[in-house]
Design a protein around this motif. Structure first.
Motif, PDB file in Angstrom:
ATOM      1  N   ILE A 136       2.459 -13.114 -10.061  1.00  8.86           N
ATOM      2  CA  ILE A 136       3.091 -13.314  -8.751  1.00  8.86           C
ATOM      3  C   ILE A 136       4.592 -13.500  -8.932  1.00  8.86           C
ATOM      4  N   SER A 137       4.985 -14.414  -9.883  1.00 14.48           N
ATOM      5  CA  SER A 137       6.402 -14.763  -9.976  1.00 14.48           C
ATOM      6  C   SER A 137       7.240 -13.587 -10.473  1.00 14.48           C
ATOM      7  N   LYS A 138       6.733 -12.837 -11.526  1.00  8.90           N
ATOM      8  CA  LYS A 138       7.500 -11.707 -12.063  1.00  8.90           C
ATOM      9  C   LYS A 138       7.616 -10.594 -11.024  1.00  8.90           C
ATOM     10  N   ALA A 139       6.482 -10.235 -10.362  1.00  8.13           N
ATOM     11  CA  ALA A 139       6.475  -9.113  -9.426  1.00  8.13           C
ATOM     12  C   ALA A 139       7.349  -9.428  -8.208  1.00  8.13           C
ATOM     13  N   LYS A 140       7.294 -10.706  -7.774  1.00  7.83           N
ATOM     14  CA  LYS A 140       8.070 -11.111  -6.602  1.00  7.83           C
ATOM     15  C   LYS A 140       9.571 -11.054  -6.911  1.00  7.83           C
ATOM     16  N   LYS A 141       9.930 -11.542  -8.158  1.00  9.94           N
ATOM     17  CA  LYS A 141      11.329 -11.609  -8.551  1.00  9.94           C
ATOM     18  C   LYS A 141      11.963 -10.213  -8.546  1.00  9.94           C
ATOM     19  N   ASN A 142      11.163  -9.192  -8.951  1.00  9.20           N
ATOM     20  CA  ASN A 142      11.677  -7.820  -9.000  1.00  9.20           C
ATOM     21  C   ASN A 142      11.494  -7.079  -7.670  1.00  9.20           C
ATOM     22  N   ASN A 143      10.979  -7.833  -6.652  1.00  9.13           N
ATOM     23  CA  ASN A 143      10.706  -7.228  -5.340  1.00  9.13           C
ATOM     24  C   ASN A 143       9.717  -6.074  -5.421  1.00  9.13           C
ATOM     25  N   TRP A 144       8.790  -6.160  -6.413  1.00  9.83           N
ATOM     26  CA  TRP A 144       7.742  -5.160  -6.493  1.00  9.83           C
ATOM     27  C   TRP A 144       6.659  -5.444  -5.453  1.00  9.83           C
ATOM     28  N   ILE A 145       6.550  -6.709  -4.979  1.00  9.91           N
ATOM     29  CA  ILE A 145       5.562  -7.072  -3.941  1.00  9.91           C
ATOM     30  C   ILE A 145       6.250  -7.896  -2.848  1.00  9.91           C
TER      31      ILE A 145
END
Lengths: 473, 542
Positions: free
Chosen positions: A107-116
């Motif tokens: 959640i944290s990595k994907a959110k940080k990169n705006n992938w989700i």
């Protein structure tokens, strides 16, 4: 600069170092034909000669830890979540159940990169594809697949940014610190001529010490034995040799030692599991010896006792037998060799030791002649302070002992015993003239000579001592 | 050799004169006594077994008084007075311990503790030496005034009880034999059913010879007169022992001696002196000096012997206690001691003999030099080797020539030398390789007779050593003697399979050569290859 004289080991190491400088120990081991031990010694020699430098080196290796290895085998957590939400939207609860322990990281990595995107509705929280499209392979994923199962020097990794970010994730990167030595040639020294085979036409260091060799040599005790033998031969004595095993007759009976004498008892003499089958002496000799024992010692002499074989307790058995079979009117003979006493060995006494013993036969020989031989003998072995004391021996009368002054211990010690052989010995054997006898232990002389305090040292044969002997003249 | 401690203060008292310690010690060595150790107060000396009279300090002081001319003190031959004291000997002791001699030493003064101590020390030395551990003779000292004569020497049953010396309650003979250490040590000397016993006329037990005296008659510092009895299985030894005690007590103290009749017979004639004739020429020939009859007589006197000249010969009177004087040569030694060894000049013999080395020695020297030339270092090991080294570590069979009575139970006579050399290598593992050793030594075997042979053995321990290395050494070493060997494959517990061979010379087997097996090297904890050979030199070189 002085030219170099090098050991073959050293030459090999320098040759290898010239090709790859600096080198690690393991590299040199491959590039030379040396064993580990030789290489270690050679490096140490060169280092002492300041021809090489040895640098202590610390190296950090990195490898994948358990979470990274799982990512390598499956997918990174953020990749897992993208693969899911690419198909449909998921609620947080659904994702939590599917991703389990990868959930938080994903959640944290994907959110940080705006992938989700994460959208809250009235009912629940929904996760859907974000504005940024994730790349097919991230830099971190590339690094993980580059490392895989290997240990890689940290300084060999170029993508330091990804490494740092992976290090921040728990259970991803393991660091290993390896200490090693780096060997390099001393830059200030010219090694060009060390390879040159024609060193003989170049100047060498003729002043430095060369390696020492081990000398093969006679045993120090044997040196003393030889010296004693040479002295006696120079005095006009001839050498007689005889067996170490002897019938009791020649060791004891012929020398008027009664059969019940304490020295003959089992505790002082080594008896062998053998009784002589042949005649021990001529019938006349046996008869005469038997007669004198019966008459003077008041007991019944037994031939069977005289036939028991023993390890000789002195060498007189050999010399007296020679005299009685050759009956010379005058003679000087000696015998030297091993004799045995059934006692425990200690620093002063051995159960087996070397003895020198001599006889002088003649009509007009006397006690002063024995003293003369002794005095001259001691002078030859470097003992000038001597005196004579009366003493007792079973088969000589009168008997004396040669006392020598021991400078080291500051006291008088007995070196030789001597005396005129009793008529109870000479008459039964048919010897008409007087026989003078003297004898002593050779180890004792060698101990004085080599300054040895424990007589057992002669028989330990420590190469450290045998190889480092000192010449004694 | 027996040892005795002389206290300097007591020696002054016994001598009756102040004598410097150094003079005293010098005199002791001049008498033939060896100094073992010395301190401020006393000196420990060894005395020869031929002079048991030196077993007590007053025995030594008797001779010293003559030697140092103390108040012109001569050695006196003792006198035994007649008396009516009797001991009756029962026929029952015949088979156990048949002989008994006794004497009474009477004095008006009490005996002091130190003299008692000396007497007991001498008694022990006499028991062990002449008495052959009490078997031939043993001595008892008793307080004469506590004894009622006549005594009887008989046997008693094992239930007989008395208080033995050193105990406070009565013991039966059986208990003495089973419980007291003297009983256990010497009990085998007396018969099983009956024990010899000396009992006085009131029925009081005096002594249980040769085991222990009774407590009642023990001599103490209140004792004035002493009964001395000797029981024996050998009558001559009994006379020897008793004569020594009488002689030294007589010359040292004011005792008067009284005969004790044995079965009514006066045996004091057995203690008479004897005469020996000595010729001046005989003495001078032996000692290489030229002294007169008077000088000989003076010298004998210093040694404690009385003599006089008669018809140009010297007649020496020898007390019964000097039974060590068997022949004229023994008197020559007494002259020498009195004359002083230090007064003899040393002199080389006049005869000219030409010295010669034995042929065997020449060969052994030659092979030794050859081995050293080949770079091998000589070692010397003993012929008596530890069993473990000779047999167990090398897996060899035991030598059939056994030692019957070695004090060190691990000793065996070596039948070959290689095990000793492997032992040397195992003691040198910390030293630099290559290690190349050899030894020339005697080995022993038994067949119809004892076979002694002198062998040459050699080993080479090095990373690169092998069979061929040693075969080169072997063949090179014997080439100077024109001896050529063949080698024939064999198997042997010391060597590796396929790497061992017999050494053959003129179709005779003379030795063995090979690479030492891994197993044997492991046993010796040697971590480097070793090859070796052993060849019999006896019969080959000489």
């Amino acid at each position: 600069m002085k030219s170099l004289i090098l050991h073959p080991i050293e030459k090999q190491i320098i040759k290898a170092l010239k090709m790859t400088v600096p080198s690690k120990f393991s590299v040199l081991l491959q590039k030379t034909t040396l064993t580990e031990d030789q290489l270690r010694r050679g490096i140490e020699w060169l280092r002492l000669k300041k021809l090489i430098d040895v640098i202590d080196q610390k190296e950090v290796l990195v490898s994948l830890d358990s979470n990274a290895l799982r990512s390598y085998n499956e997918n990174m957590p953020e990749r897992k979540i993208i693969k899911l939400v690419n198909k449909r939207d998921y609620t947080l609860q659904e994702l939590q159940q599917i991703l389990k322990y990868d959930f938080n990281a994903a959640i944290s990595k994907a959110k940080k990169n705006n992938w989700i995107d994460i959208i809250s509705t009235k009912k629940n929280v929904i996760v859907r594809i974000g504005k940024t499209k994730p790349p097919n392979t991230t830099a971190e994923e590339k690094l993980i697949s580059d490392i895989a199962y290997a240990k890689i020097p940290e300084n060999a990794i170029i993508d330091t940014k990804s490494l740092e970010s992976l290090k921040k994730r728990s259970g991803f990167i393991k660091s290993h610190i390896i200490k090693s030595k780096l060997i390099l040639l001393n830059k200030r020294i010219n090694f060009d001529n060390t390879n040159n085979e024609n060193t003989h036409d170049r100047p060498i260091d003729v002043e430095s010490d060369a390696p020492l060799l081990h000398i093969a040599h006679v045993h120090p005790l044997k040196e003393t034995i030889n010296e004693v033998r040479d002295i006696l031969i120079s005095f006009g004595f001839s050498e007689i040799v005889g067996n170490l095993t002897q019938p009791s007759f020649w060791n004891f009976d012929a020398l008027f030692t009664p059969q019940n004498h304490p020295a003959r008892e089992m505790q002082d003499t080594f008896y062998l599991d053998y009784v002589l089958k042949n005649d021990v002496a001529t019938p006349q000799q046996i008869k005469n010896v038997s007669y004198i024992h019966n008459k003077k010692w008041h007991y019944k002499w037994q031939l069977s006792e005289a036939k028991k074989m023993i390890l000789r307790t002195h060498t007189t058995c050999t010399t007296i037998k020679y005299i009685s079979s050759n009956l010379p009117k005058d003679a000087k003979i000696f015998s030297l060799g091993r004799v045995f006493r059934n006692e425990k060995s200690n620093y002063k006494h051995l159960s087996e030791f070397q003895q020198i013993e001599g006889l002088i036969v003649g009509a007009d020989v006397n006690l002063r002649n024995l003293m003369g031989i002794q005095k001259e003998f001691c002078k030859r072995i470097g003992l000038n302070k001597i005196k004579f004391w009366p003493t007792f021996f079973p088969y000589t009368e009168p008997s004396l002992q040669t006392m020598v002054y021991n400078k080291r211990t500051n006291n008088w010690m007995e070196l030789f015993g001597m005396g005129i052989i009793r008529p109870e010995v000479t008459k039964p054997l048919g010897v008409k003239n007087k026989i003078l006898a003297f004898g002593g232990g050779i180890e004792r002389i060698a101990m004085l000579k080599y300054n040895i305090e424990d007589v057992r040292e002669f028989y330990i044969n420590d190469l450290n001592l045998l190889r480092n002997f000192k010449c004694q003249l | 050799m027996p040892v005795i401690t002389l206290n300097f203060d007591r020696m002054q008292m016994l001598m009756g004169k102040r004598i410097k310690t150094s003079e005293l010690v010098n005199a002791l060595t001049s008498l033939g006594l060896d100094i073992e150790s010395q301190n401020e107060e006393s000196v420990r000396i060894e005395y020869s077994p031929n002079r048991p009279d030196y077993g007590a300090d007053f025995g030594i002081s008797n001779t010293l008084k003559c030697f140092l001319n103390v108040r012109d003190k001569n050695h006196k031959n003792f006198v035994i007075e007649k008396s009516n004291y009797k001991i009756n000997v029962s026929p029952k002791v015949k088979k156990i311990r048949p002989y008994l001699y006794a004497i009474i030493a009477k004095s008006k003064k009490t005996i002091d503790d130190n003299t008692i101590k000396q007497l007991i020390t001498m008694q022990e030395d006499l028991h062990n030496g002449l008495g052959k551990k009490r078997k031939k003779a043993s001595i008892g000292f008793h307080d004469f005034d506590k004894i009622a004569f006549p005594l009887v020497y008989t046997t008693v049953e094992l239930s007989h009880k008395f208080i033995p010396l050193g105990q406070s309650i009565k013991f039966s003979i059986r208990d003495i034999l089973n419980k007291l250490s003297v009983g256990k040590q010497y009990g085998h000397l007396v018969a099983n059913k009956n024990a010899p016993m000396i009992i006085d006329s009131k029925g009081v037990t005096v002594s249980f010879p040769p085991i222990i005296n009774s407590s009642y008659t023990t001599i103490t510092n209140n004792t004035k007169s002493i009964l001395i009895e000797v029981t024996a299985t050998d009558s001559i030894v009994a006379e020897d022992v008793l004569s020594i005690i009488i002689d030294i007590l007589y010359n040292a103290f004011d005792y008067k001696f009284y005969n004790v009749k044995i079965d009514g017979i006066d045996l004091s004639y057995k203690f008479k002196t004897r005469k020996m004739t000595l010729d001046k020429q005989f003495v001078n020939d032996m000692l290489g000096i030229n002294i007169s009859n008077n000088q000989i007589i003076r010298s004998l006197k210093k040694s404690g012997l009385a003599s006089h000249a008669s018809n140009k010969k010297i007649i020496c009177t020898i007390p019964r206690s000097r039974f060590d004087i068997m022949d004229k040569v023994d008197l020559v030694e007494e002259v020498l001691i009195g004359y002083g060894v230090e007064n003899l000049d040393s002199q080389l013999p006049k005869s000219t003999n030409l010295g010669n080395k034995n042929t065997i020695t020449k060969y052994l020297d030659a092979i030794t030099m050859i081995m050293i030339g080949l770079g091998y270092t000589e070692v010397l090991n003993q012929s008596l080797v530890d069993k473990k080294i000779q047999y167990f570590l090398t897996q060899q069979n035991e030598n059939n020539l056994a030692l019957l009575n070695s004090i060190n139970r691990n000793y065996v006579l070596r039948n070959n030398i290689i095990p000793s050399l492997l032992h040397n290598l195992s003691k040198n593992v910390h030293n630099e390789y290559p290690q190349k050793l050899f030894e020339v030594g005697t080995t022993f075997l038994k067949s119809d007779m004892i076979e002694e042979s002198i062998n040459l053995a050699c080993v080479n321990a090095n990373q690169t050593t092998n069979f061929t290395t040693l075969k080169s050494v072997l063949q090179s070493a014997f080439k100077p003697f024109d001896i050529y060997f063949k080698t024939k494959s064999t198997s042997n517990s010391i060597f590796s399979n396929g790497r061992a061979a017999l050494i053959i010379c003129n179709s005779h087997e003379v030795g063995i050569i090979g690479e030492i097996s891994k197993n044997v090297l492991n046993n010796f904890k040697i971590r480097i290859p070793v090859s070796g050979f052993e060849v019999k030199l006896t019969g080959l070189l000489f």
